[in-house]
Design a protein around this motif. Structure first.
Motif, PDB file in Angstrom:
ATOM      1  N   MET A 147       0.826  -1.209   0.000  1.00  0.00           N
ATOM      2  CA  MET A 147       0.000   0.000   0.000  1.00  0.00           C
ATOM      3  C   MET A 147       0.856   1.254   0.000  1.00  0.00           C
ATOM      4  SD  MET A 147      -2.786  -1.429   2.745  1.00  0.00           S
ATOM      5  CE  MET A 147      -3.569   0.159   3.063  1.00  0.00           C
ATOM      6  N   VAL A 148       1.951   1.239   0.776  1.00  0.00           N
ATOM      7  CA  VAL A 148       2.872   2.381   0.778  1.00  0.00           C
ATOM      8  C   VAL A 148       3.490   2.569  -0.599  1.00  0.00           C
ATOM      9  CG1 VAL A 148       5.075   3.238   1.687  1.00  0.00           C
ATOM     10  CG2 VAL A 148       3.362   2.261   3.240  1.00  0.00           C
ATOM     11  N   LEU A 149       3.904   1.481  -1.211  1.00  0.00           N
ATOM     12  CA  LEU A 149       4.496   1.556  -2.552  1.00  0.00           C
ATOM     13  C   LEU A 149       3.505   2.152  -3.555  1.00  0.00           C
ATOM     14  CD1 LEU A 149       6.546   0.896  -4.803  1.00  0.00           C
ATOM     15  CD2 LEU A 149       5.624  -1.448  -4.822  1.00  0.00           C
ATOM     16  N   LEU A 150       2.292   1.658  -3.565  1.00  0.00           N
ATOM     17  CA  LEU A 150       1.309   2.135  -4.537  1.00  0.00           C
ATOM     18  C   LEU A 150       0.902   3.586  -4.256  1.00  0.00           C
ATOM     19  CD1 LEU A 150      -0.895  -1.063  -4.904  1.00  0.00           C
ATOM     20  CD2 LEU A 150       0.950  -0.260  -6.385  1.00  0.00           C
ATOM     21  N   THR A 151       0.863   3.953  -2.978  1.00  0.00           N
ATOM     22  CA  THR A 151       0.565   5.348  -2.642  1.00  0.00           C
ATOM     23  C   THR A 151       1.679   6.255  -3.132  1.00  0.00           C
ATOM     24  OG1 THR A 151      -0.684   4.652  -0.693  1.00  0.00           O
ATOM     25  CG2 THR A 151       0.049   6.945  -0.765  1.00  0.00           C
ATOM     26  N   TRP A 152       2.927   5.806  -2.963  1.00  0.00           N
ATOM     27  CA  TRP A 152       4.064   6.579  -3.474  1.00  0.00           C
ATOM     28  C   TRP A 152       3.959   6.740  -4.989  1.00  0.00           C
ATOM     29  CZ3 TRP A 152       7.670   5.528  -7.149  1.00  0.00           C
ATOM     30  CH2 TRP A 152       8.746   6.428  -7.247  1.00  0.00           C
ATOM     31  N   VAL A 153       3.620   5.659  -5.699  1.00  0.00           N
ATOM     32  CA  VAL A 153       3.482   5.733  -7.154  1.00  0.00           C
ATOM     33  C   VAL A 153       2.393   6.729  -7.536  1.00  0.00           C
ATOM     34  CG1 VAL A 153       2.757   4.430  -9.194  1.00  0.00           C
ATOM     35  CG2 VAL A 153       4.387   3.420  -7.591  1.00  0.00           C
ATOM     36  N   LEU A 154       1.278   6.700  -6.829  1.00  0.00           N
ATOM     37  CA  LEU A 154       0.183   7.632  -7.104  1.00  0.00           C
ATOM     38  C   LEU A 154       0.631   9.074  -6.931  1.00  0.00           C
ATOM     39  CD1 LEU A 154      -2.852   8.176  -7.640  1.00  0.00           C
ATOM     40  CD2 LEU A 154      -3.204   7.956  -5.160  1.00  0.00           C
ATOM     41  N   ALA A 155       1.433   9.319  -5.891  1.00  0.00           N
ATOM     42  CA  ALA A 155       1.851  10.690  -5.598  1.00  0.00           C
ATOM     43  C   ALA A 155       2.996  11.163  -6.481  1.00  0.00           C
ATOM     44  CB  ALA A 155       2.258  10.798  -4.124  1.00  0.00           C
ATOM     45  N   ALA A 156       3.868  10.247  -6.898  1.00  0.00           N
ATOM     46  CA  ALA A 156       5.118  10.661  -7.549  1.00  0.00           C
ATOM     47  C   ALA A 156       5.150  10.403  -9.055  1.00  0.00           C
ATOM     48  CB  ALA A 156       6.301   9.954  -6.889  1.00  0.00           C
ATOM     49  N   ARG A 157       4.227   9.662  -9.596  1.00  0.00           N
ATOM     50  CA  ARG A 157       4.250   9.326 -11.018  1.00  0.00           C
ATOM     51  C   ARG A 157       2.923   9.667 -11.672  1.00  0.00           C
ATOM     52  NH1 ARG A 157       8.737   9.365  -9.866  1.00  0.00           N
ATOM     53  NH2 ARG A 157      10.274   7.676  -9.852  1.00  0.00           N
ATOM     54  N   SER A 158       2.990  10.311 -12.816  1.00  0.00           N
ATOM     55  CA  SER A 158       1.778  10.576 -13.590  1.00  0.00           C
ATOM     56  C   SER A 158       1.476   9.373 -14.472  1.00  0.00           C
ATOM     57  CB  SER A 158       1.970  11.828 -14.443  1.00  0.00           C
ATOM     58  OG  SER A 158       2.900  11.576 -15.493  1.00  0.00           O
ATOM     59  N   SER A 159       0.374   9.431 -15.169  1.00  0.00           N
ATOM     60  CA  SER A 159      -0.027   8.295 -16.002  1.00  0.00           C
ATOM     61  C   SER A 159       0.921   8.072 -17.170  1.00  0.00           C
ATOM     62  CB  SER A 159      -1.447   8.522 -16.530  1.00  0.00           C
ATOM     63  OG  SER A 159      -1.508   9.720 -17.310  1.00  0.00           O
ATOM     64  N   VAL A 160       1.708   9.077 -17.544  1.00  0.00           N
ATOM     65  CA  VAL A 160       2.650   8.919 -18.656  1.00  0.00           C
ATOM     66  C   VAL A 160       4.042   8.521 -18.168  1.00  0.00           C
ATOM     67  CG1 VAL A 160       1.397  10.532 -20.113  1.00  0.00           C
ATOM     68  CG2 VAL A 160       3.248  11.375 -18.658  1.00  0.00           C
ATOM     69  N   ASP A 161       4.214   8.401 -16.842  1.00  0.00           N
ATOM     70  CA  ASP A 161       5.516   8.041 -16.266  1.00  0.00           C
ATOM     71  C   ASP A 161       5.654   6.553 -16.002  1.00  0.00           C
ATOM     72  OD1 ASP A 161       6.563  10.626 -16.232  1.00  0.00           O
ATOM     73  OD2 ASP A 161       5.599  11.083 -14.312  1.00  0.00           O
ATOM     74  N   SER A 180       4.900   0.049 -14.276  1.00  0.00           N
ATOM     75  CA  SER A 180       6.263  -0.479 -14.365  1.00  0.00           C
ATOM     76  C   SER A 180       7.099  -0.056 -13.164  1.00  0.00           C
ATOM     77  CB  SER A 180       6.926  -0.006 -15.665  1.00  0.00           C
ATOM     78  OG  SER A 180       6.258  -0.519 -16.801  1.00  0.00           O
ATOM     79  N   SER A 181       6.913   1.175 -12.704  1.00  0.00           N
ATOM     80  CA  SER A 181       7.664   1.650 -11.536  1.00  0.00           C
ATOM     81  C   SER A 181       7.365   0.794 -10.309  1.00  0.00           C
ATOM     82  CB  SER A 181       7.315   3.116 -11.245  1.00  0.00           C
ATOM     83  OG  SER A 181       7.715   3.958 -12.306  1.00  0.00           O
ATOM     84  N   ALA A 182       6.077   0.531 -10.081  1.00  0.00           N
ATOM     85  CA  ALA A 182       5.695  -0.288  -8.930  1.00  0.00           C
ATOM     86  C   ALA A 182       6.185  -1.724  -9.092  1.00  0.00           C
ATOM     87  CB  ALA A 182       4.183  -0.255  -8.747  1.00  0.00           C
ATOM     88  N   ALA A 183       6.026  -2.276 -10.302  1.00  0.00           N
ATOM     89  CA  ALA A 183       6.393  -3.674 -10.534  1.00  0.00           C
ATOM     90  C   ALA A 183       7.889  -3.896 -10.365  1.00  0.00           C
ATOM     91  CB  ALA A 183       5.939  -4.101 -11.935  1.00  0.00           C
ATOM     92  N   VAL A 184       8.708  -2.994 -10.889  1.00  0.00           N
ATOM     93  CA  VAL A 184      10.161  -3.151 -10.779  1.00  0.00           C
ATOM     94  C   VAL A 184      10.606  -3.003  -9.332  1.00  0.00           C
ATOM     95  CG1 VAL A 184      12.378  -2.101 -11.383  1.00  0.00           C
ATOM     96  CG2 VAL A 184      10.675  -2.513 -13.154  1.00  0.00           C
TER      97      VAL A 184
END
Length: 288
Positions: free
Chosen positions: A98-112, A116-120
């Motif tokens: 949940m922390v990882l996905l929240t970070w992705v939501l806050a730090a990455r836009s849909s074009v970033d 892949s960021s979360a999966a890697v």
């Protein structure tokens, strides 16, 4: 003598006694060594992903990779920690995701490339830190710190892997023939792979008759032979997996960290598969 070979030999002369000493002592030094290897391996995998335009959650990945092995050791060594962590680990794992996905939501836009960021990030922690942490279980499930029995249980899968790699290299050069995985690692041949399995198998009687009895470990030859064959096969799979990652990234080595050897991923590629497989087979045969 080839300069690259000289660097490899010089590194091995230092690294092998150090690894044996750490395996003998076990405990926190072993956990810290795995923590460092996990963080460095995570960095290298993140760098490979970065060449594809993927930006993982680096701080979260580094901290988690470095913390994994010490946490496993604490669970095995400290009853209070074990009583706290074992019932809670599914919830802690869910919280981490949940922390990882929240970070992705806050730090990455849909074009970033957020997926892949979360999966890697998740793959890097699991691959370079969680899998090697099974070494703690091999070393400490049955034996305390400063134990040669525990050290040689650790070294058996390592020696099988090193002998398999060497036999595969010389067997492939000697016999040639069809490629094992031409699109992934064109230099590897089926004959080399078979030679590697045979070489790994030959380690079993040495440990069954000479090494293990001297330190009070009793494992029948037929069981060690089965373990050696399985480890020789899965180790080659692990090698090919890391080669596939590097081929996608367009690099020969994961980094230049280790003279003559490339990076941490290059040195541990087979062991990422071998260590958990060895732990599972030791458990299956009642060794640990």
């Amino acid at each position: 003598m080839d300069s690259n070979l000289v660097r490899r030999v010089a590194f091995a002369v230092v690294a092998i006694p150090l690894a044996l000493g750490v395996a003998w002592y076990g405990g926190l030094p072993l956990a810290l060594l795995l923590a460092i290897a996990g963080a460095l391996g995570t960095r290298e995998l993140f760098d490979l992903a970065g060449r594809q335009g993927i930006r993982p959650a680096r701080p979260l990945g580094y901290v988690t990779a470095a913390a994994f092995a010490p946490l496993v050791y604490a669970v095995l060594a400290a009853p209070d920690v074990r009583a706290l962590v074992l019932p809670a680990w599914p919830y802690l794992a869910a919280l981490w995701v949940m922390v990882l996905l929240t970070w992705v939501l806050a730090a990455r836009s849909s074009v970033d490339r957020p997926l892949s960021s979360a999966a890697v990030t998740l793959l890097a922690v699991a691959y370079t830190s969680a899998l090697p942490a099974f070494l703690i279980g091999i070393r400490h499930t049955q034996y305390p710190e400063r134990s040669w029995a525990g050290a040689w249980l650790v070294f058996f899968p390592l020696v099988v892997t090193w002998v398999c790699d060497t036999a595969a290299m010389f067997g492939g050069r000697a016999f040639g023939g069809p490629k094992l995985a031409p699109t992934v690692s064109p230099g590897k041949t089926r004959s080399g792979s078979a030679a590697g399995v045979l070489g790994g198998l030959l380690v079993a009687p040495i440990f069954a008759f000479w090494v293990f009895p001297r330190v009070g470990v009793q494992v029948p030859l037929e069981q060690l032979a089965v373990i050696a064959v399985v480890l020789s096969v899965v180790g080659q799979v692990g090698d090919l997996v890391e080669s596939l990652f590097k081929r996608e990234a367009g690099v020969k080595d994961s980094s230049q960290l280790i003279p003559g050897h490339g990076g941490v991923l290059d040195r541990l590629d087979s062991l990422y598969f071998v260590i958990p497989a060895a732990a599972a087979m030791y458990r299956w045969f009642g060794v640990i």
